[in-house]
Design a protein around this motif. Structure first.
Motif, PDB file in Angstrom:
ATOM      1  N   SER A 160       0.873  -1.161   0.000  1.00  0.00           N
ATOM      2  CA  SER A 160       0.000   0.000   0.000  1.00  0.00           C
ATOM      3  C   SER A 160       0.908   1.207   0.000  1.00  0.00           C
ATOM      4  O   SER A 160       1.497   1.565   1.019  1.00  0.00           O
TER       5      SER A 160
ATOM      6  N   ASP B 286      -4.306   2.974  -3.794  1.00  0.00           N
ATOM      7  CA  ASP B 286      -2.861   3.199  -3.846  1.00  0.00           C
ATOM      8  C   ASP B 286      -2.075   1.889  -3.690  1.00  0.00           C
ATOM      9  O   ASP B 286      -0.887   1.906  -3.416  1.00  0.00           O
ATOM     10  N   THR B 287      -2.741   0.743  -3.879  1.00  0.00           N
ATOM     11  CA  THR B 287      -2.083  -0.553  -3.737  1.00  0.00           C
ATOM     12  C   THR B 287      -1.465  -0.960  -5.072  1.00  0.00           C
ATOM     13  O   THR B 287      -2.116  -0.881  -6.114  1.00  0.00           O
TER      14      THR B 287
END
Length: 388
Positions: A131, A149-150
């Motif tokens: 992440s 946002d991974t």
């Protein structure tokens, strides 16, 4: 004596001398056309491998945001024209795992360019399934809808990771190639759908009715095919209004490519229908009162649909190359849209290519996909051929 001899020669049928099929033979003779085609394709190793590659490539387009470490529009202003970083596993004989060294930046005032090197005292391990909200450029919106946002892999905290280098604005080339494939490959598929629909429609009408209708459509096809493709593409693309948004330009370019590619498929459909419309099953359907549309779509088309699919698979590379060529020349898609052709537009200057050769990396993506489609098309064509 077999059952065939019994019916042909009117000889007494002897069940003890009848031909008995093995389970394997029965499975083969009872198989559908699509199953036979699949069995033949499996024997075409290169075509099957190309199909697997294309499936993986198109699947990766669905999750580009997850697979690539940066947002394609994010600028790393401290790393303009940075060359690709090397991935290492060992440091001074000790196994560490995948990592990159830190970056040193200097300026060459003679050649007026940035000079990058490796700081071997700074080891930056590559993180996986992270992440990555702790570094710039990690945030994205999945398919423009869901914030996230991974990423599959990320740079070390406080570090940078440019496996394919950066461009003149400091944007990560690897991430832009991943996102750019989404546009370039979608143009090919949508264009083939348009071409497929037009080819079946006009080819079906010409082949079924013949006569004046066939002659008119054939003359129209000859007129379209007489124009050189690339200049015609350029003229029509240049006619698109400059005020159009990137989405409308995308659809306009797709329609142009699809509407200029259908004549070849239409001729293939016409030639098949001319030979099939006199078959007994087609005549029987017509005598029973079936409409021409039903005869064409329900009886004639399924007889050679496998050949049409093979032809369509060979048309996709032409669509991809057409979009790439037009965008490379500045007449197709334009920034901020990211496609392989738009990316290669920055490599038009031979001096730029000489100084920053990694800018032509999108070209190898185009070559890989086009070759895969061609090999898959060859495999499908051989598999659809009943005489092989």
């Amino acid at each position: 004596m077999s059952k065939l001899d019994h019916y042909v020669n009117k000889a007494p049928f002897d069940p003890h001398r009848a031909v008995v099929l093995t389970p394997e033979q029965e499975r083969y003779y009872m198989a559908s056309q699509w199953r036979l085609m699949w069995w033949k394709l499996k024997r075409h190793r290169l075509g099957l491998a190309s199909g697997i590659i294309l499936v993986l490539v198109y699947f990766s387009l669905l999750i580009s945001e997850f697979l690539n470490p940066y947002n394609p529009s994010h600028r790393h202003t401290d790393y303009l024209y940075m060359p690709p970083q090397s991935v290492h596993l060992f440091h001074e004989g000790e196994f560490i795992g995948p990592f990159v060294y830190g970056i040193t930046v200097d300026r060459d005032l003679t050649r007026m360019q940035w000079v990058y090197g490796e700081d071997k005292t700074d080891i930056q391990p590559i993180r996986f399934f992270c992440s990555a909200g702790d570094y710039a450029g990690a945030e994205y919106e999945f398919w423009g809808l869901i914030p996230g946002d991974t990423h599959l892999f990320c740079p070390a905290e406080g570090g940078q990771l440019f496996l394919a280098g950066t461009d003149r604005l400091g944007r990560d080339m690897l991430s832009r190639m991943g996102y750019g494939g989404r546009i370039s490959l979608t143009v090919g598929l949508v264009g083939v759908i348009i071409s497929f629909a037009l080819g079946i429609f006009f080819g079906g009408i010409a082949g079924y009715y013949g006569g004046f209708v066939d002659g008119f459509i054939q003359r129209m096809i000859e007129i379209i095919r007489s124009f050189p493709h690339l200049p015609l593409w350029m003229a029509l693309s240049a006619a698109l209004p400059v005020t159009w948004s990137p989405i409308w330009v995308f659809f306009g370019l797709t329609v142009i490519l699809g509407m200029l590619d259908w004549p070849g498929l239409a001729r293939a459909v016409r030639s098949k229908l001319l030979s099939l419309r006199e078959e007994d099953f087609a005549v029987a359907a017509e005598l029973m009162g079936a409409r021409p549309k039903r005869i064409i779509m329900r009886h004639l088309m399924p007889s050679f649909m496998s050949h049409l699919i093979a032809s369509a698979s060979l048309s996709v590379p032409a669509m991809i190359l057409g979009e790439t060529a037009l965008s490379f020349l500045g007449l197709g898609l334009r920034p901020p849209v990211v496609s392989w052709g738009v990316m290669m537009n920055e490599a038009q200057n031979i001096n730029v290519v000489d100084l920053y050769p990694w800018l032509i990396l999108p070209m190898f993506s185009v070559i890989l996909v086009v070759l895969a489609f061609n090999f898959l098309g060859d495999g499908l064509r051989d598999a659809a051929d009943p005489y092989k």
